[in-house]
Every structure is written in C-alpha cells, then in structure tokens.
Design an enzyme around this catalytic site. Structure first.
Site, PDB file in Angstrom:
ATOM      1  N   ILE A  14      10.383   9.974   6.117  1.00 24.33           N
ATOM      2  CA  ILE A  14      11.141   9.004   6.917  1.00 24.33           C
ATOM      3  C   ILE A  14      12.525   8.738   6.331  1.00 24.33           C
ATOM      4  O   ILE A  14      13.488   8.492   7.068  1.00 24.33           O
ATOM      5  CB  ILE A  14      10.341   7.684   7.128  1.00 24.33           C
ATOM      6  N   ARG A  37      10.533  10.479  -7.478  1.00 27.45           N
ATOM      7  CA  ARG A  37      10.087  11.285  -8.615  1.00 27.45           C
ATOM      8  C   ARG A  37      10.401  12.763  -8.431  1.00 27.45           C
ATOM      9  O   ARG A  37      10.775  13.444  -9.378  1.00 27.45           O
ATOM     10  CB  ARG A  37       8.571  11.105  -8.813  1.00 27.45           C
ATOM     11  N   LYS A  90       7.753  -0.063   7.332  1.00 28.19           N
ATOM     12  CA  LYS A  90       6.486  -0.604   7.804  1.00 28.19           C
ATOM     13  C   LYS A  90       5.344   0.231   7.245  1.00 28.19           C
ATOM     14  O   LYS A  90       5.562   1.425   7.003  1.00 28.19           O
ATOM     15  CB  LYS A  90       6.414  -0.647   9.334  1.00 28.19           C
ATOM     16  N   ASP A 168      -1.598   3.414  10.889  1.00 30.15           N
ATOM     17  CA  ASP A 168      -0.208   3.672  10.471  1.00 30.15           C
ATOM     18  C   ASP A 168       0.678   3.883  11.703  1.00 30.15           C
ATOM     19  O   ASP A 168       1.704   3.208  11.835  1.00 30.15           O
ATOM     20  CB  ASP A 168      -0.112   4.860   9.496  1.00 30.15           C
TER      21      ASP A 168
HETATM   22  P1  NAP Z   1       6.092  10.610   2.636  1.00 31.85           P
HETATM   23  O1  NAP Z   1       6.779  11.717   3.321  1.00 31.85           O
HETATM   24  O2  NAP Z   1       4.779  10.842   1.988  1.00 31.85           O
HETATM   25  O3  NAP Z   1       7.180  10.073   1.609  1.00 31.85           O
HETATM   26  C1  NAP Z   1       7.090   8.974   0.795  1.00 31.85           C
HETATM   27  C2  NAP Z   1       7.717   9.331  -0.559  1.00 31.85           C
HETATM   28  O4  NAP Z   1       7.417   8.277  -1.440  1.00 31.85           O
HETATM   29  C3  NAP Z   1       7.092  10.569  -1.169  1.00 31.85           C
HETATM   30  O5  NAP Z   1       7.784  11.740  -0.796  1.00 31.85           O
HETATM   31  C4  NAP Z   1       7.170  10.299  -2.664  1.00 31.85           C
HETATM   32  O6  NAP Z   1       8.395  10.811  -3.201  1.00 31.85           O
HETATM   33  C5  NAP Z   1       7.174   8.782  -2.744  1.00 31.85           C
HETATM   34  N1  NAP Z   1       5.857   8.348  -3.214  1.00 31.85           N
HETATM   35  C6  NAP Z   1       4.652   8.743  -2.760  1.00 31.85           C
HETATM   36  N2  NAP Z   1       3.667   8.168  -3.464  1.00 31.85           N
HETATM   37  C7  NAP Z   1       4.280   7.397  -4.378  1.00 31.85           C
HETATM   38  C8  NAP Z   1       3.801   6.571  -5.407  1.00 31.85           C
HETATM   39  N3  NAP Z   1       2.495   6.415  -5.642  1.00 31.85           N
HETATM   40  N4  NAP Z   1       4.689   5.919  -6.194  1.00 31.85           N
HETATM   41  C9  NAP Z   1       6.019   6.052  -5.959  1.00 31.85           C
HETATM   42  N5  NAP Z   1       6.531   6.860  -5.002  1.00 31.85           N
HETATM   43  C10 NAP Z   1       5.664   7.513  -4.222  1.00 31.85           C
HETATM   44  O7  NAP Z   1       5.868   9.373   3.621  1.00 31.85           O
HETATM   45  P2  NAP Z   1       6.756   8.958   4.881  1.00 31.85           P
HETATM   46  O8  NAP Z   1       6.230   9.612   6.089  1.00 31.85           O
HETATM   47  O9  NAP Z   1       8.185   9.070   4.572  1.00 31.85           O
HETATM   48  O10 NAP Z   1       6.312   7.424   4.984  1.00 31.85           O
HETATM   49  C11 NAP Z   1       6.782   6.436   4.086  1.00 31.85           C
HETATM   50  C12 NAP Z   1       6.693   5.086   4.768  1.00 31.85           C
HETATM   51  O11 NAP Z   1       7.483   5.134   5.962  1.00 31.85           O
HETATM   52  C13 NAP Z   1       5.253   4.727   5.220  1.00 31.85           C
HETATM   53  O12 NAP Z   1       5.023   3.380   5.029  1.00 31.85           O
HETATM   54  C14 NAP Z   1       5.251   5.079   6.705  1.00 31.85           C
HETATM   55  O13 NAP Z   1       4.350   4.288   7.438  1.00 31.85           O
HETATM   56  C15 NAP Z   1       6.698   4.766   7.086  1.00 31.85           C
HETATM   57  N6  NAP Z   1       7.145   5.509   8.275  1.00 31.85           N
HETATM   58  C16 NAP Z   1       6.950   6.859   8.389  1.00 31.85           C
HETATM   59  C17 NAP Z   1       7.337   7.513   9.554  1.00 31.85           C
HETATM   60  C18 NAP Z   1       7.151   9.004   9.729  1.00 31.85           C
HETATM   61  O14 NAP Z   1       7.405   9.511  10.837  1.00 31.85           O
HETATM   62  N7  NAP Z   1       6.779   9.768   8.737  1.00 31.85           N
HETATM   63  C19 NAP Z   1       7.920   6.790  10.593  1.00 31.85           C
HETATM   64  C20 NAP Z   1       8.166   5.440  10.414  1.00 31.85           C
HETATM   65  C21 NAP Z   1       7.765   4.806   9.267  1.00 31.85           C
HETATM   66  P3  NAP Z   1       8.443  11.321  -4.722  1.00 31.85           P
HETATM   67  O15 NAP Z   1       7.218  12.159  -4.954  1.00 31.85           O
HETATM   68  O16 NAP Z   1       9.721  12.082  -4.813  1.00 31.85           O
HETATM   69  O17 NAP Z   1       8.431  10.057  -5.565  1.00 31.85           O
END
Ligand code: NAP
Length: 309
Positions: A14, A37, A90, A168
C-alpha cells in the site's frame, strides 16, 4: 504554507501503490524518509526501523504508518512520544484498547492522530451520506467479495491474530456504511468461516439492525474468482441507492449520479494536512468496533484448509 516533512514506515504494497503517489501529488507534504527492514525508495533517505528514524531525523514532522496492524501500536506510540503527527493505515490497531490509548497519548502530546479509512474517501461516499441523511433506511445489502490470492499473495500477517482475515477488506465496507447510514446499527448475528489451517476467517456473514429495525446484511468472502465485488445496495423510503465498485459509483433510483476515479488516497492526505493545520485529530473506531463485535458474537465455523498456491 510550509510543507510538512513526512516519513513512511513499513514500505510494502500500500505504501508503494498509494502513499507515494498521493504524497508526491500533494504540495502540503514532502516525503523525506522511509523506514522499512527490507525495502527502500530510490532518492529517499532509508532507515531500518522507526526508532532509528526518530533518533536520526528529528526534523521529520509526520509519520505515516503502513506496516501491518499487529505492530501499529508500538510504532505509533514511539512516533507520538517523539512529537510527530501520525497517520494510521486501516485498521488503526490490533485492538480497540490500543487505539483508545493512542488517542489519549496524541491528545496529551498535542499532536495530530489520524486513523484513516480510505474507502470513506471513495468518490460516491460523501454524496450518498448527504442523500441518506434525510431518508429512512429499510434495508442494506453489502456484497464485498474478492480473491485473496490476487490481492494478498504471501501476506501471512493477514491470517494471523490481529490481521483480521476477510475483515481486512470487509472493514472497508463497514467504514462506508458507518459513515453513510443516518442511524447507528448493531450486530445481531454472525457466522465466521475459518479455514482449518488459519487463525482468521476466509468468509463472514453478518446481520445488523438499527433502532428502526432496518435489515442490514453483509457478506464478505475471499474466495471470489472472476469479477470482483465491492458493492452496497440500500433500500429507503424514497427508493434505492447503490454504491458500487468500492464506493466510486453512485446510483440513486435508475440514475448513475457519479462514476469517479481513484481519489481515496489524495483525499486522505488532503484531510491529514487539514487536521495538522487545525491542530486536530480524527479517530473513529466504529468500523473496528463492528469487527470486534463480530468476533464476540459471531459463530466460528471450521472450513477446509486454505492454501495460497
Ligand atoms: P504488506 O505489503 O505486507 O506491507 C507491509 C510492510 O510492513 C511489509 O512489506 C514490511 O516491510 C513491513 N512489516 C511487515 N511485518 C512487519 C513487522 N512485524 N514489523 C515491522 N514491519 C513489518 O502489507 P500492505 O498490503 O501494504 O498492508 C499494510 C497495511 O495497509 C494493512 O493494515 C492493510 O490493511 C492496509 N491496506 C492495504 C491495502 C492493499 O491493497 N494492500 C489497501 C489499503 C490498506 P519490511 O519487511 O521492509 O519491514
């Protein structure tokens, strides 16, 4: 107006897809750092974690938290303690209690806390709320069905406790209906289908009532293949209203009143800038409270194991 120096923490899907373009298009902000990270952004200062960022860049004024919800509280608390304005992706936390504490911490520190609900900024939502404010709602039918393999590949956190499973995406629908329905509503029944090898639900069926007995139903499902469905149908005493395509298409009666583009994240950052300028916070936990109610009241049903491949 001086631009606010901002850092993104948790540089995943995101952050890349939405936060970076929205920040680059908004003169009220300058994206000056990323803390993650394993990921970085070319041309922008990189730090391994939020604490290093806070220690080494006291000039950063605002933090946008885009990591999974399970680590939101710890990161937000550190940012608030360092005097930063904070924007939360969110859901705003893994529990309601965490969010309440963040609200209190931000108030004490005199910083802005913005718990975002991006779907509330979809093109048709504001006009739907206005039209519904003078109507009596009879029924609501939410169909929020998508393919988890397509939208969340490899995201293990989303299935774990605090990751919400199908809530989610489902919480986005709840964020819209809590914003547009003129009366509060309450969960009466729920069924959560949980794969045998996962902690979070893959599907949920919810029934709610409001004080006037409107029949409000929601179906969330992560097993949808083919066309994806993010639609809300509402019957009122003045005829039907529908918000489809995630809230970007508004139909009242037979007339399509609005078919907007993707304006959610520009809307979120415009609101964040406004909150900072006015010295205010915006923390509404209503969507997360309904999810908590579903976990409290809903019946868990075990279904066959889910595999990503
Ligand atoms: P994601 O692709 O898994 O990315 C989140 C990033 O956070 C990871 O790449 C990781 O980066 C870091 N992370 C993961 N676990 C962690 C931990 N334990 N401690 C610290 N950093 C950590 O997830 P995302 O889809 O972007 O979603 C993130 C948030 O945005 C969620 O709450 C989701 O509901 C919201 N969201 C997502 C979307 C969507 O379409 N994907 C849409 C709207 C809102 P590093 O490994 O580099 O630290």
């Amino acid at each position: 107006m001086n631009s606010t120096s901002v850092a993104i923490v948790g540089f995943g899907k995101i952050a890349r897809d939405q936060h970076v373009p929205a920040l680059r298009d908004n003169a009220a902000f300058t994206l000056d750092a990323v803390a993650s990270r394993n990921a970085s952004l070319e041309g922008v200062a990189h730090f391994r974690d939020i604490q290093t960022l806070l220690d080494e860049r006291p000039d950063i004024q605002a933090i946008s938290l885009c990591a999974p919800p399970q680590v939101r509280y710890r990161q937000a608390r550190a940012a608030i303690a360092a005097g930063k304005h904070v924007m939360l992706e969110k859901p705003p936390g893994a529990t309601l209690s965490e969010v309440e504490d963040l609200r209190a911490q931000a108030e004490r520190a005199g910083v802005t806390l913005f718990a975002t609900w991006h779907s509330r900024y979809a093109a048709g939502v504001a006009q739907a709320r206005e039209w519904l404010s003078e109507r009596r709602v009879r029924s609501v039918n939410v169909q929020w069905k998508e393919d988890v393999r397509r939208w969340h590949p490899g995201q293990e956190w989303i299935w774990e406790a605090g990751g919400l499973g199908v809530f989610d995406p489902g919480i986005n629908a709840l964020s819209i209906i809590t914003a547009i329905l003129p009366e509060p509503f309450f969960l009466t029944q729920g069924e959560l289908e949980v794969p045998a090898n996962r902690q979070g639900p893959i599907a949920a069926t919810l029934a709610f009532r409001d004080a006037h007995d409107a029949d409000i139903r929601a179906e969330f499902d992560w097993r949808q293949t083919g066309p994806q469905t993010w639609d809300i149908y509402i019957e009122t005493d003045a005829g039907p209203l529908s918000l489809t395509q995630g809230g970007s298409r508004l139909t009242i009666g037979d007339e399509v009143l609005l078919e907007g583009g993707d304006v959610e994240y520009p809307g979120l950052y415009a609101r964040f800038a406004e909150l900072i300028a006015n010295g205010e916070s915006d923390v509404d936990v209503a969507p997360l409270r309904h999810v908590a109610d579903a976990f409290l009241l809903g019946q868990r049903v075990s279904v066959s194991a889910f595999h990503d491949d």
